[in-house]
Motif scaffolding. Sequence first.
Motif, PDB file in Angstrom:
ATOM      1  N   ASP A 141       0.822  -1.213   0.000  1.00 25.45           N
ATOM      2  CA  ASP A 141       0.000   0.000   0.000  1.00 25.45           C
ATOM      3  C   ASP A 141       0.853   1.260   0.000  1.00 25.45           C
ATOM      4  O   ASP A 141       0.413   2.315  -0.443  1.00 25.45           O
ATOM      5  CB  ASP A 141      -0.925   0.019   1.226  1.00 25.45           C
ATOM      6  CG  ASP A 141      -2.007  -1.040   1.149  1.00 25.45           C
ATOM      7  OD1 ASP A 141      -2.250  -1.546   0.029  1.00 25.45           O
ATOM      8  OD2 ASP A 141      -2.601  -1.358   2.196  1.00 25.45           O
ATOM      9  N   GLU A 142       2.085   1.144   0.516  1.00 23.13           N
ATOM     10  CA  GLU A 142       2.941   2.323   0.595  1.00 23.13           C
ATOM     11  C   GLU A 142       4.188   2.254  -0.268  1.00 23.13           C
ATOM     12  O   GLU A 142       4.693   3.280  -0.723  1.00 23.13           O
ATOM     13  CB  GLU A 142       3.415   2.545   2.052  1.00 23.13           C
ATOM     14  CG  GLU A 142       2.336   2.874   3.053  1.00 23.13           C
ATOM     15  CD  GLU A 142       1.631   1.639   3.578  1.00 23.13           C
ATOM     16  OE1 GLU A 142       2.235   0.539   3.523  1.00 23.13           O
ATOM     17  OE2 GLU A 142       0.476   1.750   4.016  1.00 23.13           O
ATOM     18  N   ASP A 143       4.700   1.043  -0.527  1.00 29.59           N
ATOM     19  CA  ASP A 143       6.028   0.927  -1.123  1.00 29.59           C
ATOM     20  C   ASP A 143       6.057   0.109  -2.412  1.00 29.59           C
ATOM     21  O   ASP A 143       5.278  -0.820  -2.595  1.00 29.59           O
ATOM     22  CB  ASP A 143       6.993   0.280  -0.121  1.00 29.59           C
ATOM     23  CG  ASP A 143       7.179   1.113   1.119  1.00 29.59           C
ATOM     24  OD1 ASP A 143       7.626   2.260   0.994  1.00 29.59           O
ATOM     25  OD2 ASP A 143       6.859   0.613   2.218  1.00 29.59           O
ATOM     26  N   ASP A 199       8.149   5.348  -3.304  1.00 34.13           N
ATOM     27  CA  ASP A 199       6.774   5.587  -2.886  1.00 34.13           C
ATOM     28  C   ASP A 199       5.871   5.048  -3.985  1.00 34.13           C
ATOM     29  O   ASP A 199       5.993   5.444  -5.150  1.00 34.13           O
ATOM     30  CB  ASP A 199       6.552   7.085  -2.678  1.00 34.13           C
ATOM     31  CG  ASP A 199       5.153   7.396  -2.141  1.00 34.13           C
ATOM     32  OD1 ASP A 199       4.262   6.532  -2.274  1.00 34.13           O
ATOM     33  OD2 ASP A 199       4.948   8.506  -1.642  1.00 34.13           O
TER      34      ASP A 199
END
Length: 393
Positions: A41-43, A64
């Motif tokens: 979800d973030e990386d 990101d």
Amino acid sequence: MDEDLLRRVDEIQAISAVPKILETVAAMTGLRFVCIAHVTDEDWVACAVLDKLNVGLAQGSRLDVKTTLCEEVRDSGRAVIIDNVQASEACREHDTPRINGFQSYFSIPIFRNDGSYFGTLCGLDPEPARLSDNVTVSTMHLFAELVSKQLEADKKLVTTQADLLSERATAELREQFIAVLGHDLRTPLGSILLGTDLLTRQHPNPEARTIVERIRRSATRMAALVDDVLDFTRGRMGSGIPMRLREADLTPTLEQVVDEMRGLYPQRAIKAAIAPGLHLRCDPERIAQLLSNLLKNALVHGSEQAPVQVAAALAGEEFVLSVANEGRELAQGVIDGLFKPYWRAASRTGSEGLGLGLYIVDRIARAHHGSIEVSSRGGRTVFLFRLGPVRAG
């Protein structure tokens, strides 16, 4: 990088085919940057990279996810394939191609076997490329599926190896426990046997003698079971059955074994033909144990109406020891299992032993660099131990 992301990178690195997959995709598409990435979800994390553009991303590099098109692939579960950014109305104004300076791009989702999303097989190039034809798209999906299947196979392998190590550790602990228990049992058994000898001498009463003799035989049998367990655990735990090889005359040793078995089975007939002067290099105590186990096996399984026959002699340069009994003919499947630990024939009663006797026979034969053979024909079963070459004394 946290441990979970490192583990995902290691999962891809463990797949030996990954470098070849990246090279093949690059050659097929003409793209000069191809990689496999784990996407959360973030990386966006690079797990394996083929970089001929010097983009600056390497194994373990982290972005990101919002700065990549892989976020869209993650959310939709569908591939993104762009032949030419400038010619695509949907992508022409997108920030990611403009910031990263690519014109051709693909991202194929990689799913685990349970349907969860792992990441993508992706690539890009500053030049346009023909990526969306059916053959290229199908091939890239095939490679993504191959990575997915290999991830699952490696996961199962790791789980199996962990289970195997755990089972092995448990087995070793169990065998160590059995060895310690067997060793500790020897002392009280020795006391019982010593006590029966004293009682036999001090109490001539026939009724008491019968009871004492029964106790002695039970303790002797228990001691033999303990010895079998100790030999088994030594063999399984790597040290092997201990041997004391030396020049010895086996004749009196073998005769003593036969006499002892006659005393333990007074109702059975044992015919022995043991040649005099059987001088050879061996461990005489272990050869005696081998004969004792073979004789006990023959007496338990053989016909009670026919004698068990023992023969020992030097035949040329070989020492040959045989034990034969009459009875039911053994099927080949039964013969194949005879020397396995804890193996029991259908005819064996529950009180006759642990099923280690013939296994230990085989270990003793191997430790002497000899062989043990079994034949069963016409209702006659023969165990044949060969050891050679030996020197006749």
